[in-house]
Design a protein around this motif. Structure first.
Motif, PDB file in Angstrom:
ATOM      1  N   GLU A 233     -17.658  -5.160 -17.936  1.00  0.00           N
ATOM      2  CA  GLU A 233     -18.022  -6.478 -17.399  1.00  0.00           C
ATOM      3  C   GLU A 233     -16.889  -7.137 -16.623  1.00  0.00           C
ATOM      4  N   ARG A 234     -15.631  -6.651 -16.801  1.00  0.00           N
ATOM      5  CA  ARG A 234     -14.510  -7.388 -16.224  1.00  0.00           C
ATOM      6  C   ARG A 234     -13.610  -6.495 -15.371  1.00  0.00           C
ATOM      7  N   LEU A 235     -12.513  -6.032 -15.922  1.00  0.00           N
ATOM      8  CA  LEU A 235     -11.515  -5.331 -15.124  1.00  0.00           C
ATOM      9  C   LEU A 235     -11.631  -3.815 -15.298  1.00  0.00           C
ATOM     10  N   ASP A 236     -11.210  -3.107 -14.259  1.00  0.00           N
ATOM     11  CA  ASP A 236     -11.208  -1.644 -14.311  1.00  0.00           C
ATOM     12  C   ASP A 236      -9.982  -1.108 -15.030  1.00  0.00           C
ATOM     13  N   SER A 237      -8.879  -1.848 -14.981  1.00  0.00           N
ATOM     14  CA  SER A 237      -7.633  -1.374 -15.573  1.00  0.00           C
ATOM     15  C   SER A 237      -6.731  -2.562 -15.848  1.00  0.00           C
ATOM     16  N   VAL A 238      -5.690  -2.328 -16.636  1.00  0.00           N
ATOM     17  CA  VAL A 238      -4.674  -3.347 -16.900  1.00  0.00           C
ATOM     18  C   VAL A 238      -3.304  -2.674 -16.955  1.00  0.00           C
ATOM     19  N   THR A 239      -2.265  -3.484 -16.829  1.00  0.00           N
ATOM     20  CA  THR A 239      -0.895  -2.982 -16.933  1.00  0.00           C
ATOM     21  C   THR A 239      -0.606  -2.536 -18.359  1.00  0.00           C
ATOM     22  N   ASN A 240      -0.059  -1.342 -18.500  1.00  0.00           N
ATOM     23  CA  ASN A 240       0.187  -0.784 -19.841  1.00  0.00           C
ATOM     24  C   ASN A 240       1.617  -1.123 -20.280  1.00  0.00           C
ATOM     25  N   TYR A 241       1.834  -2.395 -20.640  1.00  0.00           N
ATOM     26  CA  TYR A 241       3.162  -2.820 -21.058  1.00  0.00           C
ATOM     27  C   TYR A 241       3.581  -2.183 -22.379  1.00  0.00           C
ATOM     28  N   ALA A 242       2.635  -1.888 -23.244  1.00  0.00           N
ATOM     29  CA  ALA A 242       2.987  -1.254 -24.517  1.00  0.00           C
ATOM     30  C   ALA A 242       3.623   0.103 -24.273  1.00  0.00           C
ATOM     31  N   LEU A 243       3.055   0.874 -23.361  1.00  0.00           N
ATOM     32  CA  LEU A 243       3.603   2.193 -23.074  1.00  0.00           C
ATOM     33  C   LEU A 243       4.895   2.088 -22.265  1.00  0.00           C
ATOM     34  N   TYR A 244       4.995   1.080 -21.404  1.00  0.00           N
ATOM     35  CA  TYR A 244       6.235   0.836 -20.668  1.00  0.00           C
ATOM     36  C   TYR A 244       7.407   0.710 -21.634  1.00  0.00           C
ATOM     37  N   LYS A 245       7.222  -0.082 -22.676  1.00  0.00           N
ATOM     38  CA  LYS A 245       8.289  -0.284 -23.648  1.00  0.00           C
ATOM     39  C   LYS A 245       8.582   1.018 -24.390  1.00  0.00           C
ATOM     40  N   LEU A 278      -5.410   3.278 -17.682  1.00  0.00           N
ATOM     41  CA  LEU A 278      -4.463   2.167 -17.620  1.00  0.00           C
ATOM     42  C   LEU A 278      -3.415   2.404 -16.544  1.00  0.00           C
ATOM     43  N   TYR A 279      -2.811   1.321 -16.098  1.00  0.00           N
ATOM     44  CA  TYR A 279      -1.806   1.357 -15.023  1.00  0.00           C
ATOM     45  C   TYR A 279      -0.432   1.519 -15.671  1.00  0.00           C
ATOM     46  N   ASN A 280       0.168   2.692 -15.500  1.00  0.00           N
ATOM     47  CA  ASN A 280       1.442   3.034 -16.133  1.00  0.00           C
ATOM     48  C   ASN A 280       2.613   2.818 -15.170  1.00  0.00           C
ATOM     49  N   PHE A 281       3.709   2.311 -15.698  1.00  0.00           N
ATOM     50  CA  PHE A 281       4.887   2.024 -14.875  1.00  0.00           C
ATOM     51  C   PHE A 281       6.120   2.072 -15.756  1.00  0.00           C
ATOM     52  N   PRO A 314      -0.184   6.530 -12.577  1.00  0.00           N
ATOM     53  CA  PRO A 314       1.257   6.303 -12.439  1.00  0.00           C
ATOM     54  C   PRO A 314       1.600   5.417 -11.251  1.00  0.00           C
ATOM     55  N   SER A 315       2.685   4.672 -11.400  1.00  0.00           N
ATOM     56  CA  SER A 315       3.174   3.796 -10.333  1.00  0.00           C
ATOM     57  C   SER A 315       4.691   3.882 -10.264  1.00  0.00           C
TER      58      SER A 315
END
Length: 455
Positions: A233-245, A278-281, A314-315
Motif C-alpha cells: 500500500e505504501r513504499l517499495d523499499s526503505v533505507t536499511n540502516y540496521a544493516l548499514y550499522k 531494501l536499499y543497502n548502503f 546496493p548503493s
C-alpha cells in the motif's frame, strides 16, 4: 512485496549535487542560474564503468542552503541550473539506459518557502496558516516571528508542513506530476519518511503508480519496523540502516556473528524482511564516509564483497568507490558532501576498490541468485562468514574473510556432490564430496563468489 522489476535489478550511485558540483553554501535568490549540474556529464562514463544503472540525485529544487530547506518545488535550484538543465541531463542518462531517482523533501520546507513568506507578511490574514503545523499567533517563534510554529526535530529553519491539508497534498502531488512529465524521473527517495503519516504515503504511492506503473518509492527510515512503510500500500523499499550499522561494526569489532545474525533475522528462513528489496548502503550524505568509519581501511574490500552479494539493492555514495574520507562535525556535514573531481588512478586512496566494485556489479547482473535468491547462513566465525543465495536459475555461495591472512573454511553444502566455481577470482574451483567442501585458501581481506554446480 516486490519492488518494480527495474529497481530490484538496480545498482545505485548516490550524488549530493550541491556538494559534488561546488555550489555556493547559501542561495541569495538574486543570482542568475548557473548550470553546475552539467558537471555530472563528466561523471557518467565513470559511473557506468562501475556497473551503475540507476542514479539517486538530490536534493535538486530551489532552496535556501543545503537543499532540504525547500523554497520552490517547481524550480531546479538556481545554483545548479534551470529545469532545462535537469531535463537535458535526464535525457542523456536515459539514453544510456540509466534510471533517475530524485530526493523528495515533503515533511518540511525552508523559511523562504513562498507560502511561509505569505504567512509572515499577512499573519492571521494568510490563507496559508493551516499549511503548517501548530501555528499559534499568541506566541512568538525562536526566530522572532510574531507567531510560533513547529520546526522539524526542533530545527526552526525547517518548517513542518501539514501533509494532511488537501491543498498541501495537491501542491506536492502536482510537483511530482511535473517531475515525471518534465524530467522523466523513475522514482523518489522520500526524506524523513519515518515521520510522515502512513495515509500520506499511501496517497503518494497511488499517485505515483497512476503516473507510471513502474514508479519506485523508497523511504528514509533510520529506526523502526520497515514493514510498516514498505508494503504493497505504501513504499517499495526503505533505507536499511540496521544493516548499514552491522556491516561496518562487524569489521571494526571483528565480529561477523553480529552481521550474520542481522542477515538471518532479516532474510534467512523465516526472516522478517524476506522478499523485500531494501536499499543497502555503507555511507551517504548524512553519515561519516565508510573510509573514515573503518578502523582498518583494507576492510573496504571484504565489506564491498558483502554489499554486492547480500539481499537488497546496493548503493555507492559518490567518491566512496575510491575510499574518499569524510567525517561530520557537530556543526557541519560539509566534509561528507565535498566538491569532487574524478581523480587520476594514482591519486585514488584505493584505486583497486573501484575495479572490485565493477567486477562485483558484473557478477550481480550475471547471477539472478545475487538479486533474487533466498539467503541462508552456511558458516560463521569472528572474521569469516559464508552464505548461500539459492535460486532456481542457479545458486551462488559467497565467502568473506576480514582477517589479514588466508585461511581454510570448511562448509556443509546443500548438495552431495558437485563443485564451486569462483567467478570473482576466475580459474579457481573447489570440489563437493559427501555434502562437504573446503575453501582453501580463502584470501585475506577479500572473498569468493562461487557458482554452485551440482553433479
Amino acid at each position: 512485496m516486490q519492488s518494480p522489476d527495474w529497481a530490484s535489478d538496480a545498482f545505485f550511485y548516490h550524488i549530493y549535487p550541491l556538494g559534488l558540483c561546488g555550489a555556493p553554501r547559501r542561495n541569495d535568490f538574486s543570482q542568475p542560474p548557473v548550470a553546475r549540474l552539467d558537471k555530472i556529464y563528466g561523471w557518467l562514463d565513470h559511473i557506468q564503468n562501475l556497473g551503475v544503472n540507476a542514479l539517486y540525485i538530490g536534493p535538486l529544487f530551489e532552496s535556501s542552503a543545503h537543499g532540504y530547506d525547500t523554497r520552490d518545488y517547481y524550480q531546479v535550484d538556481r545554483r545548479l541550473g534551470t529545469n532545462e538543465t535537469l531535463k537535458a541531463l535526464s535525457n542523456e542518462m536515459h539514453s544510456r539506459g540509466m534510471r533517475l531517482v530524485l530526493d523528495a523533501v515533503f515533511n518540511h520546507v525552508g523559511r523562504d518557502f513562498w507560502a511561509f513568506n505569505h504567512l509572515q507578511t499577512y499573519r492571521e490574514g494568510s490563507e496559508y496558516a493551516s499549511w503548517f503545523y501548530n501555528v499559534n499567533f499568541s506566541r512568538t517563534s525562536p526566530r522572532g516571528d510574531p507567531f510560533s510554529y513547529e520546526g522539524w526535530a526542533g530545527h526552526y529553519d525547517l518548517v513542518k508542513l501539514n501533509l494532511e491539508h488537501p491543498h498541501v497534498r495537491a501542491h506536492l502531488f502536482d510537483a511530482v506530476t511535473r517531475w515525471v512529465e518534465d524530467f522523466n524521473i523513475d522514482g523518489l527517495r522520500l526524506d524523513a519518511a519515518d515521520v510522515i503519516s502512513e495515509d500520506f504515503l499511501s496517497a503518494l504511492a497511488r499517485h505515483g503508480k497512476n503516473l507510471r506503473e513502474d514508479f519506485w518509492l523508497m523511504g528514509e527510515i533510520v529506526h523502526g519496523d520497515y514493514l510498516r512503510l514498505a508494503n504493497p500500500e505504501r513504499l517499495d523499499s526503505v533505507t536499511n540502516y540496521a544493516l548499514y550499522k552491522a556491516l561496518h561494526s562487524a569489521h571494526n569489532d571483528r565480529n561477523y556473528f553480529e552481521l550474520a545474525h542481522s542477515l538471518d533475522r532479516m532474510f534467512g528462513p523465516g526472516g522478517i524482511y524476506r522478499g523485500l528489496h531494501l536499499y543497502n548502503f555503507v555511507d551517504n550524505h548524512d553519515v561519516d564516509r565508510i573510509a573514515s568509519i573503518l578502523k582498518d581501511p583494507v576492510h573496504l574490500y571484504p565489506l564491498t564483497v558483502l554489499l554486492f552479494t547480500i539481499p537488497g539493492i546496493p548503493s555507492i555514495y559518490y567518491g566512496s568507490e575510491w575510499g574518499q574520507p569524510g567525517k561530520r562535525t557537530r556543526s557541519s556535514d560539509e566534509m561528507l558532501r565535498p566538491a569532487l573531481d574524478i581523480p587520476a588512478g594514482n591519486a585514488m586512496p584505493h584505486a583497486d576498490l573501484a575495479r572490485a566494485i565493477a567486477r562485483l556489479a558484473v557478477l550481480r547482473e550475471q547471477f539472478p541468485a545475487l538479486r533474487y535468491g533466498e539467503y541462508q547462513n552456511l558458516f560463521i566465525a569472528p572474521q569469516q562468514m559464508a552464505f548461500l543465495r539459492e535460486h532456481p536459475m542457479g545458486s551462488v555461495v559467497v565467502v568473506a574473510n576480514a582477517a589479514a591472512s588466508s585461511v581454510p573454511v570448511s562448509l556443509r553444502m546443500p548438495v552431495q556432490t558437485g563443485r564451486l566455481v569462483d567467478r570473482l577470482n576466475p580459474g579457481e574451483e573447489f570440489p563437493i564430496l559427501q555434502g562437504k567442501t573446503t575453501i582453501d585458501p580463502l584470501p585475506g581481506n577479500w572473498g569468493r563468489v562461487m557458482q554452485l554446480i551440482p553433479d
